[in-house]
Scaffold this active site. Structure first.
Site, PDB file in Angstrom:
ATOM      1  N   SER A 122       0.643  -0.667  -0.157  1.00 21.64           N
ATOM      2  CA  SER A 122       0.019   0.110  -0.148  1.00 21.64           C
ATOM      3  C   SER A 122       0.918   0.989  -0.014  1.00 21.64           C
ATOM      4  O   SER A 122       0.212   2.006  -0.322  1.00 21.64           O
ATOM      5  CB  SER A 122      -1.266   0.178   1.092  1.00 21.64           C
ATOM      6  OG  SER A 122      -1.561  -0.862   1.236  1.00 21.64           O
ATOM      7  N   HIS A 143      -1.559  -3.361  -6.571  1.00 23.15           N
ATOM      8  CA  HIS A 143      -2.238  -3.162  -5.998  1.00 23.15           C
ATOM      9  C   HIS A 143      -3.649  -2.988  -5.442  1.00 23.15           C
ATOM     10  O   HIS A 143      -4.277  -1.979  -6.173  1.00 23.15           O
ATOM     11  CB  HIS A 143      -1.973  -1.420  -5.420  1.00 23.15           C
ATOM     12  CG  HIS A 143      -2.345  -0.941  -4.323  1.00 23.15           C
ATOM     13  ND1 HIS A 143      -3.165   0.103  -4.082  1.00 23.15           N
ATOM     14  CD2 HIS A 143      -2.827  -1.894  -3.148  1.00 23.15           C
ATOM     15  CE1 HIS A 143      -3.694   0.364  -2.497  1.00 23.15           C
ATOM     16  NE2 HIS A 143      -3.533  -0.662  -2.161  1.00 23.15           N
ATOM     17  N   GLU A 155      -4.419  -0.610  -9.219  1.00 22.74           N
ATOM     18  CA  GLU A 155      -3.304   0.588  -9.145  1.00 22.74           C
ATOM     19  C   GLU A 155      -2.115   0.071  -9.266  1.00 22.74           C
ATOM     20  O   GLU A 155      -1.024  -1.044  -8.396  1.00 22.74           O
ATOM     21  CB  GLU A 155      -3.404   1.232  -8.113  1.00 22.74           C
ATOM     22  CG  GLU A 155      -2.555   2.091  -7.807  1.00 22.74           C
ATOM     23  CD  GLU A 155      -2.721   3.340  -6.453  1.00 22.74           C
ATOM     24  OE1 GLU A 155      -3.125   3.208  -5.472  1.00 22.74           O
ATOM     25  OE2 GLU A 155      -2.925   4.790  -6.455  1.00 22.74           O
ATOM     26  N   ASN A 193      -4.497   5.590  -1.746  1.00 19.79           N
ATOM     27  CA  ASN A 193      -4.125   6.071  -0.789  1.00 19.79           C
ATOM     28  C   ASN A 193      -3.320   7.171   0.401  1.00 19.79           C
ATOM     29  O   ASN A 193      -3.408   7.827   0.892  1.00 19.79           O
ATOM     30  CB  ASN A 193      -2.958   5.007   0.693  1.00 19.79           C
ATOM     31  CG  ASN A 193      -3.412   3.592   0.603  1.00 19.79           C
ATOM     32  OD1 ASN A 193      -4.820   3.289   1.105  1.00 19.79           O
ATOM     33  ND2 ASN A 193      -2.733   2.646   0.255  1.00 19.79           N
TER      34      ASN A 193
HETATM   35  P1  NAD Z   1      -2.848  -9.263   6.470  1.00 17.42           P
HETATM   36  O1  NAD Z   1      -2.813  -8.809   8.088  1.00 17.42           O
HETATM   37  O2  NAD Z   1      -4.489 -10.059   6.415  1.00 17.42           O
HETATM   38  O3  NAD Z   1      -2.576 -10.395   5.917  1.00 17.42           O
HETATM   39  C1  NAD Z   1      -0.476 -10.752   5.772  1.00 17.42           C
HETATM   40  C2  NAD Z   1      -0.127 -12.070   5.444  1.00 17.42           C
HETATM   41  O4  NAD Z   1       1.249 -12.069   4.914  1.00 17.42           O
HETATM   42  C3  NAD Z   1      -0.504 -12.763   7.252  1.00 17.42           C
HETATM   43  O5  NAD Z   1      -0.808 -14.267   7.035  1.00 17.42           O
HETATM   44  C4  NAD Z   1       1.116 -13.342   7.476  1.00 17.42           C
HETATM   45  O6  NAD Z   1       0.808 -13.946   8.390  1.00 17.42           O
HETATM   46  C5  NAD Z   1       1.771 -13.275   6.353  1.00 17.42           C
HETATM   47  N1  NAD Z   1       3.189 -12.850   6.626  1.00 17.42           N
HETATM   48  C6  NAD Z   1       3.450 -12.308   6.995  1.00 17.42           C
HETATM   49  N2  NAD Z   1       5.470 -12.276   6.775  1.00 17.42           N
HETATM   50  C7  NAD Z   1       5.705 -13.680   5.971  1.00 17.42           C
HETATM   51  C8  NAD Z   1       6.488 -14.142   5.561  1.00 17.42           C
HETATM   52  N3  NAD Z   1       7.813 -13.739   5.628  1.00 17.42           N
HETATM   53  N4  NAD Z   1       6.622 -15.559   4.525  1.00 17.42           N
HETATM   54  C9  NAD Z   1       5.266 -14.732   3.778  1.00 17.42           C
HETATM   55  N5  NAD Z   1       3.519 -14.780   5.035  1.00 17.42           N
HETATM   56  C10 NAD Z   1       3.930 -13.933   6.035  1.00 17.42           C
HETATM   57  O7  NAD Z   1      -2.815  -8.310   5.600  1.00 17.42           O
HETATM   58  P2  NAD Z   1      -3.242  -7.848   4.269  1.00 17.42           P
HETATM   59  O8  NAD Z   1      -4.578  -6.931   4.625  1.00 17.42           O
HETATM   60  O9  NAD Z   1      -4.038  -9.162   3.676  1.00 17.42           O
HETATM   61  O10 NAD Z   1      -2.656  -7.010   4.036  1.00 17.42           O
HETATM   62  C11 NAD Z   1      -0.964  -8.029   3.350  1.00 17.42           C
HETATM   63  C12 NAD Z   1      -0.679  -6.396   1.929  1.00 17.42           C
HETATM   64  O11 NAD Z   1      -2.437  -6.337   0.995  1.00 17.42           O
HETATM   65  C13 NAD Z   1       0.003  -5.541   2.707  1.00 17.42           C
HETATM   66  O12 NAD Z   1       1.714  -5.362   1.568  1.00 17.42           O
HETATM   67  C14 NAD Z   1      -1.369  -4.385   2.526  1.00 17.42           C
HETATM   68  O13 NAD Z   1      -0.324  -2.668   2.671  1.00 17.42           O
HETATM   69  C15 NAD Z   1      -1.485  -4.333   1.417  1.00 17.42           C
HETATM   70  N6  NAD Z   1      -3.468  -4.161   0.561  1.00 17.42           N
HETATM   71  C16 NAD Z   1      -3.849  -3.912   2.303  1.00 17.42           C
HETATM   72  C17 NAD Z   1      -5.835  -3.434   1.895  1.00 17.42           C
HETATM   73  C18 NAD Z   1      -6.221  -3.496   3.042  1.00 17.42           C
HETATM   74  O14 NAD Z   1      -7.297  -3.144   3.251  1.00 17.42           O
HETATM   75  N7  NAD Z   1      -5.895  -4.499   3.875  1.00 17.42           N
HETATM   76  C19 NAD Z   1      -5.698  -2.977   0.707  1.00 17.42           C
HETATM   77  C20 NAD Z   1      -4.773  -2.836  -0.151  1.00 17.42           C
HETATM   78  C21 NAD Z   1      -3.415  -3.534   0.147  1.00 17.42           C
END
Ligand code: NAD
Length: 298
Positions: A122, A143, A155, A193
């Site tokens: 993000s 994204h 994005e 964002n």
């Molecule tokens: P989340 O906390 O739901 O999931 C993150 C996952 O990554 C977890 O399952 C965790 O165990 C895993 N993880 C951590 N370290 C790891 C490793 N070393 N190897 C493999 N897996 C690992 O988070 P999320 O909301 O799914 O966000 C994930 C990404 O998506 C982030 O970069 C976030 O910025 C981006 N994002 C989030 C949103 C949102 O609304 N939450 C929207 C767009 C983008």
């Protein structure tokens, strides 16, 4: 590589975004390697997808045999396994620079030389992540929005070294996944964002200052701005840990105090109240994810 050559997509991180990306890719017929820090976490991610799809079958919105076939296309693995078979890897792990730097190095070493490495980050610089790899021209920001299955936008973020070919292939892949593309330069927060996070952070300040109740603030945005969700509800959906991380990147990278994160947001994250994914943030949620009330009184 042409976008029509893409058959297998590996998704790293089986949380809410990685699970959503895996689901959409498998729905469109791609083979998906879904990995997390352990194979158990990857299996849990796949189980969540199965639950979401079972509800759609119950409501008559999806066919049981198609859902079974779709789930059959998603293979859970521990991180690092089976990446050599992927045409495109989409990294969707926790929003944390150290985590992503380590993952980019590890993934780059396992992937085929011609494969593309995309990040769902993000806020983290794509150019910086690309610099961890031997393929900076084949690294790009992809994204997706939350929830991935429902939101139409992807994005794309071009790092300084992202090639036209990589951009073209990933644009076509995004469209094949049913998404509409916008393109951003590689600057903190990208387009979406950069606009959203200051708005959500301002809602945290409004609550912190007692400008209104959480319900006043959310209803104000829903009925006054015609937003489908209020900013505190949306912050809970995004994850307060993720939101704080992005706010800190904007603050640090632009060096402008207008982006400073609200103390209330910092405190909720320090308490482990990350929002919906843990059942408590600004609001409390039951096992089915339904909002049941405020998480705290001022
Ligand atoms: P989340 O906390 O739901 O999931 C993150 C996952 O990554 C977890 O399952 C965790 O165990 C895993 N993880 C951590 N370290 C790891 C490793 N070393 N190897 C493999 N897996 C690992 O988070 P999320 O909301 O799914 O966000 C994930 C990404 O998506 C982030 O970069 C976030 O910025 C981006 N994002 C989030 C949103 C949102 O609304 N939450 C929207 C767009 C983008």
């Amino acid at each position: 590589m042409k976008s029509s050559d893409i058959k297998t997509i590996a998704v790293i991180g089986a949380g809410q975004m990685g699970g959503g990306i895996a689901q959409v890719a498998a729905t469109k017929g791609y083979s998906v390697v879904l990995s997390d820090a352990s194979v158990d976490l990857a299996r849990k991610g796949k189980d969540k997808i199965a639950k979401v799809l079972a509800k759609l079958v119950d409501k008559g919105k999806a066919k049981a045999d198609e859902v079974e076939a779709l789930l059959g296309r998603i293979a859970p693995h521990a991180m690092g396994e089976a990446l050599d078979g992927a045409d495109v890897v989409v990294e969707a792990a926790t929003e944390n620079l150290d985590v992503k730097v380590a993952l980019f190095k590890a993934a780059d070493a396992k992937m085929r030389p011609d494969a593309i490495l995309a990040s769902n980050t993000s806020s983290i610089s794509i150019t910086r992540l690309a610099g961890q790899t031997s393929r900076p021209d084949r690294v790009i920001g992809m994204h997706f929005m939350n929830p991935v299955a429902l939101m139409k936008l992807v994005e794309l973020v071009r790092g300084v070294q992202t090639s036209d070919e990589t951009y073209g292939v990933i644009k076509e892949l995004s469209e094949a996944l049913g998404k509409t593309v916008i393109t951003s330069k590689d600057q903190p927060g990208f387009v979406v964002n950069r606009m959203l996070v200051p708005f959500l952070n301002e809602a945290c300040f409004a609550l912190q200052e007692g400008l209104g109740t959480p319900e006043d603030i959310d209803q104000g945005a829903r009925l006054g701005l015609n937003h489908p969700m209020g900013p505190l509800e949306l912050a809970d959906l995004i994850g307060l840990d993720t939101l704080l991380f992005i706010a800190e990147v904007l603050h640090r990278e632009f060096g402008d105090d207008k982006y400073r994160p609200a103390t209330l947001l910092r405190n909720l994250v320090a308490a482990g109240w990350y929002g919906r994914k843990v059942g408590r943030g600004f609001y409390v949620y039951d096992d089915k994810g339904q909002k049941v009330g405020r998480a705290f009184e001022r």
